[in-house]
Design a protein around this motif. Structure first.
Motif, mmCIF file in Angstrom:
data_model
loop_
_atom_site.group_PDB
_atom_site.id
_atom_site.type_symbol
_atom_site.label_atom_id
_atom_site.label_comp_id
_atom_site.label_asym_id
_atom_site.label_seq_id
_atom_site.Cartn_x
_atom_site.Cartn_y
_atom_site.Cartn_z
ATOM 1 N N ARG A 86 39.517 20.556 21.842
ATOM 2 C CA ARG A 86 40.438 19.629 22.495
ATOM 3 C C ARG A 86 40.384 18.228 21.880
ATOM 4 N N GLU A 87 39.520 18.026 20.900
ATOM 5 C CA GLU A 87 39.447 16.741 20.210
ATOM 6 C C GLU A 87 40.589 16.651 19.195
ATOM 7 N N HIS A 88 40.937 15.435 18.794
ATOM 8 C CA HIS A 88 41.970 15.271 17.773
ATOM 9 C C HIS A 88 41.456 15.849 16.455
ATOM 10 N N HIS A 89 42.199 16.786 15.912
ATOM 11 C CA HIS A 89 41.825 17.402 14.636
ATOM 12 C C HIS A 89 43.041 18.101 14.054
ATOM 13 N N HIS A 90 42.866 18.664 12.881
ATOM 14 C CA HIS A 90 43.939 19.378 12.202
ATOM 15 C C HIS A 90 43.426 20.745 11.784
ATOM 16 N N HIS A 91 44.283 21.533 11.115
ATOM 17 C CA HIS A 91 43.904 22.906 10.783
ATOM 18 C C HIS A 91 44.142 23.264 9.320
ATOM 19 N N PHE A 92 43.254 24.110 8.811
ATOM 20 C CA PHE A 92 43.437 24.776 7.529
ATOM 21 C C PHE A 92 43.793 26.223 7.856
ATOM 22 N N VAL A 93 44.895 26.706 7.324
ATOM 23 C CA VAL A 93 45.412 28.036 7.646
ATOM 24 C C VAL A 93 45.354 28.911 6.399
ATOM 25 N N CYS A 94 44.650 30.042 6.505
ATOM 26 C CA CYS A 94 44.615 31.002 5.404
ATOM 27 C C CYS A 94 45.875 31.858 5.475
ATOM 28 N N LEU A 95 46.647 31.840 4.421
ATOM 29 C CA LEU A 95 47.910 32.572 4.394
ATOM 30 C C LEU A 95 47.718 34.057 4.142
ATOM 31 N N ARG A 98 44.934 35.124 7.781
ATOM 32 C CA ARG A 98 45.368 34.450 9.009
ATOM 33 C C ARG A 98 44.270 33.655 9.713
ATOM 34 N N LYS A 99 43.156 33.497 9.083
ATOM 35 C CA LYS A 99 42.074 32.700 9.666
ATOM 36 C C LYS A 99 42.534 31.245 9.765
ATOM 37 N N VAL A 100 42.160 30.591 10.863
ATOM 38 C CA VAL A 100 42.476 29.179 11.065
ATOM 39 C C VAL A 100 41.161 28.440 11.270
ATOM 40 N N GLU A 101 40.969 27.379 10.504
ATOM 41 C CA GLU A 101 39.731 26.600 10.600
ATOM 42 C C GLU A 101 40.067 25.169 10.988
ATOM 43 N N ASP A 102 39.211 24.578 11.806
ATOM 44 C CA ASP A 102 39.379 23.181 12.194
ATOM 45 C C ASP A 102 39.045 22.268 11.016
ATOM 46 N N ILE A 103 39.800 21.194 10.893
ATOM 47 C CA ILE A 103 39.482 20.098 9.986
ATOM 48 C C ILE A 103 39.122 18.929 10.888
#
Length: 144
Positions: A86-95, A98-103
């Motif tokens: 819930r903190e401000h962050h962004h995402h790295f998305v594996c195309l 489909r894995k999504v990782e927090d930045i």
């Protein structure tokens, strides 16, 4: 898990309906993003009256409240991802997988200030999503 989702929905003044809970549970278990059509196909046997428009509506409500995150794919398809951060962050998305990782870091604040100074307005929010291949897919030689 269902109780936690019910509490999250209650925080946003949303009813913990069986369909909302099922969608949240399925997306959390996914560990990646999914399309409305994929979710509908997996849920339609569980619910007698579940149409694709209902799935879209629920996903949009959950995304608008911040419970789900929209993933915009280069194929122009909209996907959804359950992010518990819930903190401000962004995402790295594996195309590929489909894995999504927090930045965790942002770095956009300086750009927001520059835009605000340049046009005299005020930036209220921003979204940053990086697309690529996760280390596992890159090591396998997968191409997007």
């Amino acid at each position: 898990m269902e109780q936690r989702h019910a509490l999250a929905l209650k925080q946003f003044n949303m009813k913990a309906t069986p369909k909302r809970l099922a969608i949240l549970g399925m997306l959390e278990a996914e560990k990646g993003y999914a399309s409305p059509e994929e979710l509908w196909k997996r849920l339609r046997d569980r619910f007698d009256r579940l149409g694709l428009p209902t799935v879209y509506r629920i996903l949009e409500e959950l995304a608008a409240s911040g419970i789900l995150t929209k993933v915009i794919h280069p194929n122009r398809q909209l996907y959804y991802y359950f992010c518990s951060n819930r903190e401000h962050h962004h995402h790295f998305v594996c195309l590929s997988c489909r894995k999504v990782e927090d930045i965790p870091s942002c770095g956009i604040e300086a750009l927001e200030r520059e835009v605000s100074l340049r046009n005299g307005g005020k930036v209220l929010s921003h979204i940053l999503q990086l697309n690529g291949l996760c280390s596992g897919c890159a090591d396998k030689g997968v191409t997007a």
